[in-house]
Write a protein that holds these residues in place. Structure first.
Motif, PDB file in Angstrom:
ATOM      1  N   GLU A 227       0.833  -1.208   0.000  1.00 44.12           N
ATOM      2  CA  GLU A 227       0.000   0.000   0.000  1.00 44.12           C
ATOM      3  C   GLU A 227       0.867   1.258   0.000  1.00 44.12           C
ATOM      4  N   GLN A 228       2.000   1.210   0.691  1.00 48.79           N
ATOM      5  CA  GLN A 228       2.900   2.356   0.688  1.00 48.79           C
ATOM      6  C   GLN A 228       3.459   2.612  -0.704  1.00 48.79           C
ATOM      7  N   GLU A 235       0.830   9.900  -5.196  1.00 54.27           N
ATOM      8  CA  GLU A 235       1.399  11.201  -4.856  1.00 54.27           C
ATOM      9  C   GLU A 235       2.318  11.714  -5.961  1.00 54.27           C
ATOM     10  N   LEU A 236       3.076  10.780  -6.569  1.00 54.21           N
ATOM     11  CA  LEU A 236       4.018  11.174  -7.616  1.00 54.21           C
ATOM     12  C   LEU A 236       3.322  11.500  -8.930  1.00 54.21           C
ATOM     13  N   PHE A 237       2.213  10.805  -9.199  1.00 56.51           N
ATOM     14  CA  PHE A 237       1.533  10.949 -10.483  1.00 56.51           C
ATOM     15  C   PHE A 237       0.036  11.212 -10.275  1.00 56.51           C
ATOM     16  N   PRO A 238      -0.316  12.370  -9.736  1.00 59.45           N
ATOM     17  CA  PRO A 238      -1.734  12.653  -9.474  1.00 59.45           C
ATOM     18  C   PRO A 238      -2.581  12.707 -10.745  1.00 59.45           C
ATOM     19  N   ASP A 239      -1.952  12.957 -11.895  1.00 57.38           N
ATOM     20  CA  ASP A 239      -2.686  13.039 -13.161  1.00 57.38           C
ATOM     21  C   ASP A 239      -2.701  11.714 -13.916  1.00 57.38           C
ATOM     22  N   LEU A 262      -0.554  -3.251  -3.046  1.00 55.81           N
ATOM     23  CA  LEU A 262      -0.460  -2.298  -4.149  1.00 55.81           C
ATOM     24  C   LEU A 262      -1.816  -2.106  -4.812  1.00 55.81           C
ATOM     25  N   HIS A 263      -2.508  -3.225  -5.071  1.00 55.29           N
ATOM     26  CA  HIS A 263      -3.786  -3.143  -5.777  1.00 55.29           C
ATOM     27  C   HIS A 263      -4.913  -2.639  -4.873  1.00 55.29           C
ATOM     28  N   ASN A 264      -4.742  -2.748  -3.557  1.00 60.69           N
ATOM     29  CA  ASN A 264      -5.712  -2.107  -2.656  1.00 60.69           C
ATOM     30  C   ASN A 264      -5.789  -0.605  -2.936  1.00 60.69           C
ATOM     31  N   ILE A 265      -4.656  -0.041  -3.346  1.00 62.54           N
ATOM     32  CA  ILE A 265      -4.579   1.398  -3.570  1.00 62.54           C
ATOM     33  C   ILE A 265      -4.898   1.781  -5.012  1.00 62.54           C
ATOM     34  N   ILE A 266      -4.345   1.044  -5.977  1.00 64.74           N
ATOM     35  CA  ILE A 266      -4.452   1.507  -7.367  1.00 64.74           C
ATOM     36  C   ILE A 266      -5.670   0.968  -8.109  1.00 64.74           C
ATOM     37  N   ASP A 267      -6.242  -0.149  -7.647  1.00 62.35           N
ATOM     38  CA  ASP A 267      -7.444  -0.656  -8.315  1.00 62.35           C
ATOM     39  C   ASP A 267      -8.579   0.345  -8.128  1.00 62.35           C
ATOM     40  N   GLY A 268      -9.262   0.619  -9.194  1.00 61.69           N
ATOM     41  CA  GLY A 268     -10.321   1.623  -9.117  1.00 61.69           C
ATOM     42  C   GLY A 268      -9.825   3.020  -9.417  1.00 61.69           C
ATOM     43  N   GLN A 269      -8.496   3.178  -9.543  1.00 64.76           N
ATOM     44  CA  GLN A 269      -7.927   4.467  -9.923  1.00 64.76           C
ATOM     45  C   GLN A 269      -7.737   4.452 -11.436  1.00 64.76           C
ATOM     46  N   ALA A 270      -8.671   5.045 -12.145  1.00 69.25           N
ATOM     47  CA  ALA A 270      -8.670   4.965 -13.608  1.00 69.25           C
ATOM     48  C   ALA A 270      -7.412   5.561 -14.222  1.00 69.25           C
ATOM     49  N   GLN A 271      -6.780   6.484 -13.502  1.00 68.31           N
ATOM     50  CA  GLN A 271      -5.615   7.156 -14.062  1.00 68.31           C
ATOM     51  C   GLN A 271      -4.346   6.311 -13.985  1.00 68.31           C
ATOM     52  N   ILE A 272      -4.405   5.187 -13.266  1.00 66.16           N
ATOM     53  CA  ILE A 272      -3.247   4.294 -13.163  1.00 66.16           C
ATOM     54  C   ILE A 272      -3.485   3.078 -14.049  1.00 66.16           C
TER      55      ILE A 272
END
Length: 301
Positions: A227-228, A235-239, A262-272
């Motif tokens: 998750e970190q 934080e590095l790539f807000p866009d 990792l996927h707990n954080i980025i899944d559902g983030q369409a920009q990633i």
């Protein structure tokens, strides 16, 4: 397109990814985040070749696991909780001084008390070819010297049959206890169960096994560590960003948990966008070749 970031489940794979990025001429444009905080990784963080690495404090894991076994053998003291988790920390240039292996001071070994019963404990690791386990083994031996305990190191050589045979040998030789980092959670479970059934206390460290009632497990919270890595990405790539994910040995608990975090954080983030997700089995050479393959499979338009 080329990735904005490569997230690796250990530093060895991250080193390979850095090499691949340099060979492709895109090193300055790709953020690489590793896991383990090896000395080489800390140097690369300091010098700007690696953005960060997750510190999981292997020395503290090893020392805690050994002390747990010795307390049980000498005082019949069981840990309050079976799972003893150490909080990991993402190390970057901003907090480099908080890494466990930076400025480490070696303590002198204390002689055992005269009334303490000599103990022989087997320490089984997946593969001594990994610098992570070389350091962990050194910490176990250092702590053992303070406690008056003999350590027998068993190298699994990255093979389930070899680590299984080591467990059988531990039973046959009647070691007082076993401290083990199992190669995989499922495949090593039967061998660890045999040790438990033989009446030998077992503590797993760093990696665990499934459905075996060991005395305790000591490790970093690898889900939190993953998750970190994910939070650092946001934080590095807000866009938004395109990333490669290099996962560890299939079936090993750190590989499973770090990817899950990792996927707990980025899944559902369409920009990633995860453009490539492959195992590099915690190895530097495979980190290089897998990253090269990913770059070849996702060329720039």
């Amino acid at each position: 397109p080329n990735p904005n970031a490569v997230i690796a489940a250990n530093d060895e794979m991250a080193f390979g990814a850095v090499e691949a990025a340099k060979a492709a001429g895109i090193a300055g444009d790709v953020v690489v985040i590793g896991y383990d905080a090896l000395p080489e990784a800390l140097t690369m963080v300091r010098d700007g070749d690696l953005y960060g690495t997750v510190e999981q404090f292997p020395g503290e894991q090893a020392r805690t696991g050994l002390r747990t076994l010795v307390d049980f053998l000498r005082e019949n003291k069981s840990p309050n909780d079976h799972d003893i988790y150490i909080t990991p920390k993402l190390i970057t240039q901003d907090n480099l001084s908080e890494a466990e292996r930076l400025g480490e001071i070696e303590g002198e070994a204390a002689a055992p008390a005269a009334d303490e019963t000599p103990l022989t404990i087997a320490f089984s690791v997946p593969d001594m070819a990994f610098p992570f386990f070389v350091f962990m083994e050194s910490q176990v031996r250092e702590e053992a010297a303070k406690l008056g305990v003999e350590i027998v190191t068993l190298d699994g050589q990255n093979q389930v049959p070899k680590q299984t045979a080591d467990m059988e040998a531990a039973i046959a030789k009647g070691y007082d206890a076993v401290l083990i980092s199992p190669l995989t959670a499922d495949a090593m479970a039967p061998a660890v169960q045999q040790v438990v059934d033989a009446g030998i206390p077992v503590v797993t460290v760093d990696r665990t096994v499934v459905d075996v009632k060991t005395l305790a497990h000591v490790g970093a919270d690898n889900v939190l560590g993953g998750e970190q890595q994910g939070n650092a990405l946001l934080e590095l790539f807000p866009d938004g960003a395109t990333i490669f994910e290099l996962t560890g040995t299939p079936g090993s608990s750190p590989a499973i948990d770090r990817s899950a975090g990792l996927h707990n954080i980025i899944d559902g983030q369409a920009q990633i966008e995860v453009a490539c997700n492959q195992t590099a089995e915690f190895r530097r050479d495979k980190g290089l070749s897998v990253t090269e393959n990913c770059l070849g499979a996702t060329p720039n338009p």
